[in-house]
Motif scaffolding. Structure first.
Motif, PDB file in Angstrom:
ATOM      1  N   SER A 299       0.793  -1.385  -0.061  1.00 16.92           N
ATOM      2  CA  SER A 299       0.049  -0.206   0.200  1.00 16.92           C
ATOM      3  C   SER A 299       1.031   1.247   0.001  1.00 16.92           C
ATOM      4  O   SER A 299       0.202   2.096  -0.546  1.00 16.92           O
ATOM      5  CB  SER A 299      -0.904   0.084   1.000  1.00 16.92           C
ATOM      6  N   ILE A 300       1.831   1.266   0.812  1.00 14.04           N
ATOM      7  CA  ILE A 300       2.960   2.272   0.686  1.00 14.04           C
ATOM      8  C   ILE A 300       3.255   2.405  -0.784  1.00 14.04           C
ATOM      9  O   ILE A 300       3.341   3.648  -1.316  1.00 14.04           O
ATOM     10  CB  ILE A 300       4.117   2.166   1.411  1.00 14.04           C
ATOM     11  N   VAL A 301       3.496   1.355  -1.710  1.00 15.57           N
ATOM     12  CA  VAL A 301       4.364   1.571  -2.941  1.00 15.57           C
ATOM     13  C   VAL A 301       3.031   2.334  -3.776  1.00 15.57           C
ATOM     14  O   VAL A 301       3.243   3.077  -4.684  1.00 15.57           O
ATOM     15  CB  VAL A 301       4.456   0.268  -3.443  1.00 15.57           C
ATOM     16  N   ILE A 302       1.765   1.711  -3.625  1.00 16.36           N
ATOM     17  CA  ILE A 302       0.540   2.171  -4.201  1.00 16.36           C
ATOM     18  C   ILE A 302       0.444   3.689  -4.006  1.00 16.36           C
ATOM     19  O   ILE A 302       0.154   4.526  -4.960  1.00 16.36           O
ATOM     20  CB  ILE A 302      -0.769   1.392  -4.036  1.00 16.36           C
ATOM     21  N   LYS A 303       0.676   4.279  -2.785  1.00 18.50           N
ATOM     22  CA  LYS A 303       0.518   5.462  -2.316  1.00 18.50           C
ATOM     23  C   LYS A 303       1.650   6.407  -2.999  1.00 18.50           C
ATOM     24  O   LYS A 303       1.299   7.456  -3.498  1.00 18.50           O
ATOM     25  CB  LYS A 303       0.624   5.677  -0.966  1.00 18.50           C
ATOM     26  N   GLN A 304       2.773   5.763  -3.433  1.00 14.72           N
ATOM     27  CA  GLN A 304       3.689   6.590  -3.846  1.00 14.72           C
ATOM     28  C   GLN A 304       3.297   6.845  -5.503  1.00 14.72           C
ATOM     29  O   GLN A 304       3.624   7.892  -6.031  1.00 14.72           O
ATOM     30  CB  GLN A 304       5.131   5.851  -3.943  1.00 14.72           C
ATOM     31  N   VAL A 305       2.751   5.682  -6.106  1.00 10.88           N
ATOM     32  CA  VAL A 305       2.398   5.747  -7.528  1.00 10.88           C
ATOM     33  C   VAL A 305       1.247   6.893  -7.407  1.00 10.88           C
ATOM     34  O   VAL A 305       1.050   7.941  -8.461  1.00 10.88           O
ATOM     35  CB  VAL A 305       1.818   4.387  -8.027  1.00 10.88           C
ATOM     36  N   LEU A 306       0.204   6.980  -6.377  1.00 11.89           N
ATOM     37  CA  LEU A 306      -0.707   7.829  -6.629  1.00 11.89           C
ATOM     38  C   LEU A 306       0.047   9.489  -6.579  1.00 11.89           C
ATOM     39  O   LEU A 306      -0.457  10.481  -7.095  1.00 11.89           O
ATOM     40  CB  LEU A 306      -1.652   7.868  -5.276  1.00 11.89           C
ATOM     41  N   ASN A 307       0.989   9.624  -5.546  1.00 12.27           N
ATOM     42  CA  ASN A 307       1.602  10.806  -5.473  1.00 12.27           C
ATOM     43  C   ASN A 307       2.172  11.254  -6.819  1.00 12.27           C
ATOM     44  O   ASN A 307       2.224  12.501  -6.930  1.00 12.27           O
ATOM     45  CB  ASN A 307       2.685  10.903  -4.163  1.00 12.27           C
ATOM     46  N   TRP A 308       2.772  10.288  -7.500  1.00 18.72           N
ATOM     47  CA  TRP A 308       3.523  10.753  -8.723  1.00 18.72           C
ATOM     48  C   TRP A 308       2.550  11.024  -9.649  1.00 18.72           C
ATOM     49  O   TRP A 308       2.492  12.095 -10.490  1.00 18.72           O
ATOM     50  CB  TRP A 308       4.375   9.329  -9.132  1.00 18.72           C
ATOM     51  N   LEU A 309       1.150  10.527  -9.771  1.00 20.50           N
ATOM     52  CA  LEU A 309       0.316  10.610 -10.670  1.00 20.50           C
ATOM     53  C   LEU A 309      -0.365  12.113 -10.285  1.00 20.50           C
ATOM     54  O   LEU A 309      -0.455  12.962 -11.350  1.00 20.50           O
ATOM     55  CB  LEU A 309      -0.879   9.780 -10.536  1.00 20.50           C
ATOM     56  N   SER A 405       6.096  22.652   5.972  1.00 19.12           N
ATOM     57  CA  SER A 405       7.041  22.363   4.692  1.00 19.12           C
ATOM     58  C   SER A 405       7.276  20.637   4.702  1.00 19.12           C
ATOM     59  O   SER A 405       7.384  20.314   3.426  1.00 19.12           O
ATOM     60  CB  SER A 405       8.232  23.075   4.459  1.00 19.12           C
ATOM     61  N   SER A 406       7.426  19.993   5.946  1.00 22.99           N
ATOM     62  CA  SER A 406       7.826  18.789   5.770  1.00 22.99           C
ATOM     63  C   SER A 406       6.821  17.870   5.332  1.00 22.99           C
ATOM     64  O   SER A 406       7.069  16.879   4.749  1.00 22.99           O
ATOM     65  CB  SER A 406       8.195  18.633   7.273  1.00 22.99           C
ATOM     66  N   SER A 407       5.493  18.161   5.620  1.00 19.70           N
ATOM     67  CA  SER A 407       4.483  17.270   5.370  1.00 19.70           C
ATOM     68  C   SER A 407       4.071  17.345   3.753  1.00 19.70           C
ATOM     69  O   SER A 407       3.629  16.339   3.235  1.00 19.70           O
ATOM     70  CB  SER A 407       3.117  17.455   6.080  1.00 19.70           C
ATOM     71  N   HIS A 408       4.689  18.184   3.218  1.00 11.83           N
ATOM     72  CA  HIS A 408       4.462  18.398   1.712  1.00 11.83           C
ATOM     73  C   HIS A 408       5.401  17.693   0.720  1.00 11.83           C
ATOM     74  O   HIS A 408       5.199  17.418  -0.284  1.00 11.83           O
ATOM     75  CB  HIS A 408       4.307  20.005   1.394  1.00 11.83           C
ATOM     76  N   GLN A 409       6.442  17.113   1.325  1.00 12.18           N
ATOM     77  CA  GLN A 409       7.464  16.720   0.533  1.00 12.18           C
ATOM     78  C   GLN A 409       7.258  15.363   0.130  1.00 12.18           C
ATOM     79  O   GLN A 409       7.545  14.864  -1.126  1.00 12.18           O
ATOM     80  CB  GLN A 409       8.783  16.567   1.693  1.00 12.18           C
ATOM     81  N   ASN A 410       6.568  14.358   0.922  1.00  7.99           N
ATOM     82  CA  ASN A 410       6.251  13.093   0.491  1.00  7.99           C
ATOM     83  C   ASN A 410       4.820  12.616   0.576  1.00  7.99           C
ATOM     84  O   ASN A 410       4.536  11.514  -0.124  1.00  7.99           O
ATOM     85  CB  ASN A 410       7.285  12.046   1.247  1.00  7.99           C
ATOM     86  N   GLY A 411       3.833  13.314   0.947  1.00 10.31           N
ATOM     87  CA  GLY A 411       2.650  12.851   1.049  1.00 10.31           C
ATOM     88  C   GLY A 411       2.407  11.700   2.012  1.00 10.31           C
ATOM     89  O   GLY A 411       1.381  10.806   1.935  1.00 10.31           O
ATOM     90  N   ALA A 427      12.641   4.745   4.048  1.00 13.05           N
ATOM     91  CA  ALA A 427      13.245   5.723   3.436  1.00 13.05           C
ATOM     92  C   ALA A 427      11.900   6.488   2.642  1.00 13.05           C
ATOM     93  O   ALA A 427      11.955   7.955   2.578  1.00 13.05           O
ATOM     94  CB  ALA A 427      14.311   5.293   2.331  1.00 13.05           C
ATOM     95  N   GLU A 428      11.021   5.811   2.100  1.00 13.45           N
ATOM     96  CA  GLU A 428      10.028   6.626   1.054  1.00 13.45           C
ATOM     97  C   GLU A 428       9.069   7.214   1.838  1.00 13.45           C
ATOM     98  O   GLU A 428       8.322   8.004   1.475  1.00 13.45           O
ATOM     99  CB  GLU A 428       9.490   5.395   0.176  1.00 13.45           C
ATOM    100  N   THR A 429       8.843   6.990   3.257  1.00 13.90           N
ATOM    101  CA  THR A 429       7.961   7.700   3.810  1.00 13.90           C
ATOM    102  C   THR A 429       8.513   8.758   4.997  1.00 13.90           C
ATOM    103  O   THR A 429       7.868   9.151   5.912  1.00 13.90           O
ATOM    104  CB  THR A 429       7.198   6.573   4.762  1.00 13.90           C
ATOM    105  N   SER A 430       9.812   9.030   5.040  1.00 13.18           N
ATOM    106  CA  SER A 430      10.408   9.869   5.768  1.00 13.18           C
ATOM    107  C   SER A 430      10.204  11.367   5.279  1.00 13.18           C
ATOM    108  O   SER A 430      10.206  11.599   4.160  1.00 13.18           O
ATOM    109  CB  SER A 430      11.976   9.540   5.744  1.00 13.18           C
ATOM    110  N   VAL A 431      10.097  12.025   6.194  1.00 13.74           N
ATOM    111  CA  VAL A 431       9.942  13.626   6.070  1.00 13.74           C
ATOM    112  C   VAL A 431      11.168  14.303   5.665  1.00 13.74           C
ATOM    113  O   VAL A 431      11.255  15.509   5.083  1.00 13.74           O
ATOM    114  CB  VAL A 431       9.338  14.457   7.159  1.00 13.74           C
TER     115      VAL A 431
END
Length: 433
Positions: A299-309, A405-411, A427-431
C-alpha cells in the motif's frame, strides 16, 4: 495581482482542473485511489467472467442431464427430487456432509471456528444456527477482530524493526568496506582516521531501509511460508500442489471462500492428526501475519504511485503561477499532522498535545530501531485518533489546516493504523528525504 496573472488564472480555470475550486491533496489521492479500484474491479470482473463463465455453463448443462436421467431412472417427479435436494442443502449448511467429517461444534471444532472469526478469514463451512449463537457472534467478533487487528499491527511493527536492523547492519558493513581503503590511504598520507569515522557517522545518520527492500523480503517470506504449507496440505489433504497454493493465498489473505478448508477430517491416515492440526494452526497464523505485513507495505508503493500521478496532473497548472514555483495558492491545501510550534503554543492543553509531548520523549529510542512497547503503541494510536477527530472537525467546518513544509515533501505524513506505524520508518515515508 497583475493583469497577466489574472489572464493566466482565467485561462487555467477555463481549460483545466483548477477551476473546480480548492481540493485537498489527501482528498485528491482518495478520489484517484477510488477511481483506480473501480477500474481494477471492472478489469477483474472481465477476466474472471471470460475464464469461469464457460465452465459454469458446462456444469449447468451436465447437472441438468444428470437430474433428468436420475428422475427417469428411479421414476421420481422433479418436484419431489427438488424438495429432497433443498433438504440436503439445509443439512449441508448445518455441517452435514456425505463424507465423514469432524464434528463442527465440539470444543476443537468451535475453537477452529472462533479462529476464523477473529482473523476475519470466515471460511463459511461453519456458521451459528441458533439465535443466541448469532447474537453472541456480533459482540464476540467486535472485540475479537479489533484485538486481532491490534496484534497484526504490533507484528508489523516488530517485523519492520527487525528488517530495518538487519538492513542497517548490512549497510554499515558495506560502508565499512568502502571506508577502509580510504582510511589506509589517509594513514599513509599522514591523515588521521577522524575523516573516515565522520564520513561513517554521516552515512548512517538518519538512514532508513527502502520500502522496496522491505517489500521484497516480506514477499520472499510469504512465498516460503506458502510453499512449505502447501507441501503439508498436499500430503495430508490429498490436494494438488497448485490447489494447495491457492488455498494458502485465500486463507492467508483472509479472503476465505470456503471452497477448500483444511483440517476437516476426523482423522488423517498415515499422519499424526494432532501434529497436523498444530501445524495447520501455525502456518495459518504465520501466513496471515506475513501477508498482512506485505499488503501494508505494498500500500505504501501504491501511495507513491498516486503521489506521482498527482504531481503529473499538477504539471499543466504550473503555467498559471510561474512566479510562485508553479503552485496554485488554493491547490491541494495540505493538512499537517503536528502543528508548527507557533500554532502549538497557542492551543490549549488537550489530548493531542499531551500525547504528542509524551511520545516525543522517546523519539530517539524509537528511531534507533528498538522494538516498540505496548505503551508507545497506545500513545501513538491516541495521537492518531485525536488528530483524526480534529481534522474531521476542521473539514466539517470548512477550515482545513495548512501544512508545514515537511508534510508536503512526500505525502506520507499522518496515517492511522498500519500506515501510521510505517510512517517515517522507511526511506520513502520519511519527511527528511
Amino acid at each position: 495581482m497583475h493583469h497577466g496573472d489574472n489572464g493566466n488564472i482565467m485561462a487555467c480555470r477555463g481549460g483545466c482542473c483548477c477551476g473546480s475550486g480548492p481540493l485537498n491533496e489527501d482528498n485528491a489521492r482518495f478520489l484517484l485511489l477510488a477511481l483506480f479500484i473501480i477500474i481494477y474491479l471492472l478489469c477483474g470482473a472481465a477476466v474472471f467472467s471470460a475464464l469461469e463463465q464457460p465452465k459454469e455453463r458446462e456444469a449447468k448443462e451436465r447437472w441438468a442431464q444428470r437430474f433428468e436421467h436420475f428422475s427417469q431412472k428411479y421414476n421420481l417427479s422433479k418436484k419431489d427430487l427438488n424438495n429432497f435436494l433443498r433438504n440436503y442443502e439445509e443439512a449441508n449448511v448445518a455441517g452435514i456432509r456425505v463424507d465423514n467429517v469432524r464434528p463442527r461444534w465440539d470444543f476443537p471444532g468451535a475453537f477452529y471456528f472462533v479462529g476464523t472469526v477473529v482473523s476475519t478469514i470466515g471460511f463459511g463451512m461453519t456458521t451459528p444456527a441458533t439465535i443466541g449463537g448469532k447474537v453472541f457472534l456480533m459482540f464476540y467478533g467486535l472485540i475479537g477482530c479489533a484485538a486481532t487487528i491490534l496484534f497484526f499491527n504490533l507484528f508489523l511493527e516488530r517485523v519492520i524493526t527487525v528488517i530495518a536492523f538487519v538492513l542497517k547492519s548490512c549497510h554499515e558493513r558495506r560502508q565499512n568496506k568502502a571506508i577502509l581503503p580510504q582510511n589506509i590511504s589517509e594513514g599513509i598520507g599522514g591523515g588521521g582516521a577522524g575523516g573516515g569515522a565522520a564520513a561513517k557517522g554521516e552515512g548512517l545518520a538518519g538512514w532508513k531501509p527502502s520500502v522496496y527492500c522491505v517489500m521484497l523480503i516480506l514477499g520472499v517470506a510469504a512465498i516460503l511460508v506458502s510453499c512449505c504449507a502447501s507441501f503439508m496440505y498436499s500430503a495430508a489433504e490429498g490436494w494438488g500442489y497448485l490447489d494447495s497454493l491457492y488455498f494458502c493465498f485465500v486463507a492467508f489473505s483472509t479472503i476465505g471462500f470456503g471452497d477448500m478448508v483444511s483440517s476437516q477430517r476426523v482423522a488423517y491416515e498415515g499422519h499424526a492428526t494432532a501434529a497436523y492440526r498444530l501445524g495447520n494452526f501455525f502456518f495459518i497464523l504465520t501466513g496471515v501475519c506475513c501477508i498482512y505485513s506485505l499488503f501494508n507495505v505494498i500500500s505504501i508503493v501504491i501511495k507513491q504511485v498516486l503521489n506521482w500521478l498527482l504531481r503529473r496532473l499538477e504539471a499543466p497548472c504550473r503555467c498559471c503561477f510561474p512566479g510562485r514555483g508553479g503552485h496554485h495558492p488554493h491547490r491541494y491545501p495540505r493538512r499537517n499532522v503536528v502543528a508548527p510550534g507557533r500554532l502549538r503554543a497557542r492551543r490549549d492543553p488537550s489530548i493531542e498535545t499531551d500525547a504528542v509531548n509524551e511520545s516525543e520523549t522517546d523519539t530517539g529510542r524509537r528511531m534507533s530501531g528498538e522494538m516498540i512497547s505496548m505503551r508507545d503503541f497506545l500513545v501513538a494510536n491516541k495521537v492518531n485518533l485525536a488528530i483524526m477527530q480534529k481534522q474531521l472537525s476542521e473539514m466539517a467546518n470548512g477550515h482545513p489546516r495548512q501544512s508545514g513544509s515537511s508534510s508536503h515533501q512526500n505525502g506520507f505524513s499522518g496515517g492511522v493504523g498500519a500506515l501510521g506505524i510505517m510512517n517515517n520508518r522507511l526511506a520513502e515515508t520519511s519527511v527528511d528525504r
